[in-house]
Design a protein around this motif. Structure first.
Motif, PDB file in Angstrom:
ATOM      1  N   ALA A 108       1.639  -7.175 -12.596  1.00  0.00           N
ATOM      2  CA  ALA A 108       2.183  -5.698 -12.257  1.00  0.00           C
ATOM      3  C   ALA A 108       1.552  -4.909 -11.068  1.00  0.00           C
ATOM      4  N   TYR A 109       0.249  -5.129 -11.069  1.00  0.00           N
ATOM      5  CA  TYR A 109      -0.573  -4.356 -10.398  1.00  0.00           C
ATOM      6  C   TYR A 109      -0.653  -5.087  -8.952  1.00  0.00           C
ATOM      7  N   ALA A 110      -0.442  -6.472  -8.920  1.00  0.00           N
ATOM      8  CA  ALA A 110      -0.418  -7.091  -7.465  1.00  0.00           C
ATOM      9  C   ALA A 110       0.948  -6.818  -6.757  1.00  0.00           C
ATOM     10  N   TYR A 111       2.140  -6.733  -7.756  1.00  0.00           N
ATOM     11  CA  TYR A 111       3.425  -6.032  -7.161  1.00  0.00           C
ATOM     12  C   TYR A 111       3.171  -4.842  -6.581  1.00  0.00           C
ATOM     13  N   TYR A 112       2.634  -4.037  -7.222  1.00  0.00           N
ATOM     14  CA  TYR A 112       2.388  -2.709  -6.906  1.00  0.00           C
ATOM     15  C   TYR A 112       1.648  -2.550  -5.531  1.00  0.00           C
ATOM     16  N   CYS A 113       0.242  -3.115  -5.583  1.00  0.00           N
ATOM     17  CA  CYS A 113      -0.561  -3.087  -4.294  1.00  0.00           C
ATOM     18  C   CYS A 113       0.584  -3.812  -3.101  1.00  0.00           C
ATOM     19  N   ALA A 114       1.130  -4.960  -3.309  1.00  0.00           N
ATOM     20  CA  ALA A 114       1.805  -5.662  -2.416  1.00  0.00           C
ATOM     21  C   ALA A 114       3.026  -4.921  -1.854  1.00  0.00           C
ATOM     22  N   ASN A 115       3.597  -4.174  -2.600  1.00  0.00           N
ATOM     23  CA  ASN A 115       4.920  -3.421  -2.348  1.00  0.00           C
ATOM     24  C   ASN A 115       4.966  -1.735  -2.206  1.00  0.00           C
ATOM     25  N   VAL A 116       3.853  -1.242  -2.196  1.00  0.00           N
ATOM     26  CA  VAL A 116       3.628   0.019  -2.207  1.00  0.00           C
ATOM     27  C   VAL A 116       2.556   0.458  -1.198  1.00  0.00           C
ATOM     28  N   PRO A 117       3.099   0.855  -0.009  1.00  0.00           N
ATOM     29  CA  PRO A 117       1.966   0.990   0.955  1.00  0.00           C
ATOM     30  C   PRO A 117       0.865   1.929   0.561  1.00  0.00           C
ATOM     31  N   MET A 118      -0.355   1.939   1.002  1.00  0.00           N
ATOM     32  CA  MET A 118      -1.433   2.843   0.615  1.00  0.00           C
ATOM     33  C   MET A 118      -1.079   4.223   0.840  1.00  0.00           C
ATOM     34  N   GLY A 119      -0.513   4.597   2.002  1.00  0.00           N
ATOM     35  CA  GLY A 119      -0.034   5.992   2.182  1.00  0.00           C
ATOM     36  C   GLY A 119       0.823   6.570   1.214  1.00  0.00           C
ATOM     37  N   GLN A 120       1.644   5.590   0.451  1.00  0.00           N
ATOM     38  CA  GLN A 120       2.671   6.148  -0.542  1.00  0.00           C
ATOM     39  C   GLN A 120       2.056   6.174  -2.068  1.00  0.00           C
ATOM     40  N   GLU A 121       0.742   5.838  -2.100  1.00  0.00           N
ATOM     41  CA  GLU A 121       0.144   5.791  -3.536  1.00  0.00           C
ATOM     42  C   GLU A 121       0.418   7.043  -4.255  1.00  0.00           C
ATOM     43  N   LEU A 122      -0.046   8.370  -3.376  1.00  0.00           N
ATOM     44  CA  LEU A 122       0.325   9.414  -4.379  1.00  0.00           C
ATOM     45  C   LEU A 122       1.627   9.777  -4.548  1.00  0.00           C
ATOM     46  N   ALA A 123       2.714   9.520  -3.973  1.00  0.00           N
ATOM     47  CA  ALA A 123       4.012   9.804  -4.256  1.00  0.00           C
ATOM     48  C   ALA A 123       4.611   8.857  -5.197  1.00  0.00           C
ATOM     49  N   ARG A 124       3.888   7.502  -5.257  1.00  0.00           N
ATOM     50  CA  ARG A 124       4.347   6.504  -5.991  1.00  0.00           C
ATOM     51  C   ARG A 124       3.159   5.768  -6.789  1.00  0.00           C
ATOM     52  N   PRO A 125       2.728   6.586  -7.693  1.00  0.00           N
ATOM     53  CA  PRO A 125       1.350   6.086  -8.504  1.00  0.00           C
ATOM     54  C   PRO A 125       1.928   4.954  -9.309  1.00  0.00           C
ATOM     55  N   TYR A 126       0.639   4.299  -9.709  1.00  0.00           N
ATOM     56  CA  TYR A 126       0.787   3.015 -10.522  1.00  0.00           C
ATOM     57  C   TYR A 126       1.307   3.369 -11.846  1.00  0.00           C
ATOM     58  N   SER A 127       2.195   2.573 -12.303  1.00  0.00           N
ATOM     59  CA  SER A 127       2.479   2.482 -13.778  1.00  0.00           C
ATOM     60  C   SER A 127       2.826   1.083 -14.112  1.00  0.00           C
ATOM     61  N   ARG A 128       1.886   0.647 -15.095  1.00  0.00           N
ATOM     62  CA  ARG A 128       1.921  -0.734 -15.516  1.00  0.00           C
ATOM     63  C   ARG A 128       3.169  -1.105 -16.190  1.00  0.00           C
ATOM     64  N   LYS A 129       3.885  -0.135 -16.877  1.00  0.00           N
ATOM     65  CA  LYS A 129       5.260  -0.464 -17.532  1.00  0.00           C
ATOM     66  C   LYS A 129       6.169  -0.630 -16.210  1.00  0.00           C
ATOM     67  N   LEU A 130       6.445   0.161 -15.396  1.00  0.00           N
ATOM     68  CA  LEU A 130       7.237   0.487 -14.420  1.00  0.00           C
ATOM     69  C   LEU A 130       7.302  -1.042 -13.350  1.00  0.00           C
ATOM     70  N   TYR A 131       5.902  -1.120 -12.951  1.00  0.00           N
ATOM     71  CA  TYR A 131       5.693  -2.280 -12.087  1.00  0.00           C
ATOM     72  C   TYR A 131       5.975  -3.574 -12.520  1.00  0.00           C
ATOM     73  N   SER A 132       5.444  -3.641 -14.139  1.00  0.00           N
ATOM     74  CA  SER A 132       5.613  -4.912 -14.617  1.00  0.00           C
ATOM     75  C   SER A 132       7.081  -5.416 -14.907  1.00  0.00           C
ATOM     76  N   ARG A 133       7.747  -4.228 -15.138  1.00  0.00           N
ATOM     77  CA  ARG A 133       9.393  -4.448 -15.343  1.00  0.00           C
ATOM     78  C   ARG A 133       9.895  -5.020 -13.786  1.00  0.00           C
ATOM     79  N   LEU A 134       9.560  -4.246 -12.690  1.00  0.00           N
ATOM     80  CA  LEU A 134       9.952  -4.431 -11.430  1.00  0.00           C
ATOM     81  C   LEU A 134       9.557  -5.872 -10.923  1.00  0.00           C
ATOM     82  N   ALA A 135       8.498  -6.352 -11.302  1.00  0.00           N
ATOM     83  CA  ALA A 135       8.002  -7.484 -10.977  1.00  0.00           C
ATOM     84  C   ALA A 135       8.907  -8.704 -11.713  1.00  0.00           C
TER      85      ALA A 135
END
Ligand SMILES: [Fe+2]
Ligand SMILES: [Fe+2]
Length: 281
Positions: A203-230
């Protein structure tokens, strides 16, 4: 440890026919999947350190296979990362990996104990067999799903490597001088490792790979969400036959019949779980 039979050095990065890259055949979902896979593969050095601790009592020359295995996994990260950087020039493997590494450190990687978190070296090898079954079938699925010629080649080469890694760990499992572990314990270790795919790693690999650093505040990490997206991304790549192969390999590792009823049930249950998770995204 007679692992030399299955351990021949594979290929080099410059053997890939990069000049065949076809931007018109690039699919955005596949790019997202490749970026995330590149980060997970690039984490191999930490796993090498951990495995060398677990096998610390082995003769030094017997530890060379761990180094070779780790070098191949790292190369997978480099090959997938280079492809992703070509497909999306905005992506930078080193930058994304630095973020991933900073935020994802499994406890057993950070410790200094010599004990396997799986309870034994045999347990550790079963867990590795599960991972290599998963990666071998995933890259086979990626190879089959993409029309982009360079990615098809990379995924094919990596899938073959992962299958060889499976054979290495399977052979190592049966070469241990410690007592064998019971079938149910093996099954428990395997199921536990499959369940760990729900933890932060993918999940976190998917997040770091696909959410640019500049968008981290607007799109914070959520294990549940990014696990599902992955998972959703994975299900656009997998076909049932790849999951069948994955489960057959795991069944063999735990000592069950790869073509028996347990494997059939395992395949049906895993496929349903994956579909459900992907549908929830
Ligand atoms: Fe790999
Ligand atoms: Fe591997």
């Amino acid at each position: 440890m007679a692992v030399g039979t299955v351990y021949r050095q594979g290929w080099k990065l410059d053997e890939i026919r990069w000049h065949l890259f076809d931007a018109g055949a690039v699919d955005a979902t596949m790019v997202a999947a490749v970026k995330a896979a590149a980060l997970v593969e690039s984490n191999a050095p930490d796993y090498v350190t951990y495995l060398k601790r677990v096998f610390g009592n082995s003769p030094p020359e017997a530890l060379t296979w761990i180094e070779r295995w780790g070098a191949e996994e790292s190369q997978h990260g480099k090959a997938l990362g280079r492809w992703a950087e070509t497909a999306d020039p905005g992506f930078k493997l080193d930058e994304a990996f630095a973020r991933f590494r900073k935020g994802y450190q499994p406890a057993h990687f950070a410790g200094d104990g010599a004990d396997s978190v799986r309870g034994s070296r045999r347990g550790e090898m079963i867990a590795r067999c599960v991972v290599e079954s998963g990666t071998s079938s995933y890259y086979a699925a990626m190879r089959d799903a993409t029309d982009e010629p360079v990615l098809k080649e990379i995924a094919g080469r990596i899938s073959a490597d992962e299958f060889r890694h499976y054979k290495l760990f399977y052979e190592t499992l049966h070469n241990q001088d410690e007592p064998d572990i019971g079938f149910l314990k093996k099954l428990w270790v395997a199921i536990g490792r499959v369940r760990e795919s729900n933890d932060d790693e993918l999940a976190y690999a998917y997040y770091c790979a696909n959410v640019p650093m500049g968008q981290e505040l607007a799109r914070p990490y959520s294990r549940k969400l990014y696990s599902r997206l992955a998972a959703k991304t994975g299900m656009t790549i997998y076909r049932r036959r790849h999951i069948q192969k994955l489960v057959q390999m795991v069944a063999k590792a735990v000592g069950a019949d790869p073509h028996g009823r347990l494997a059939d049930w395992g395949e049906a249950i895993l496929w349903r779980m994956m579909q459900k998770k992907a549908a929830a995204a």
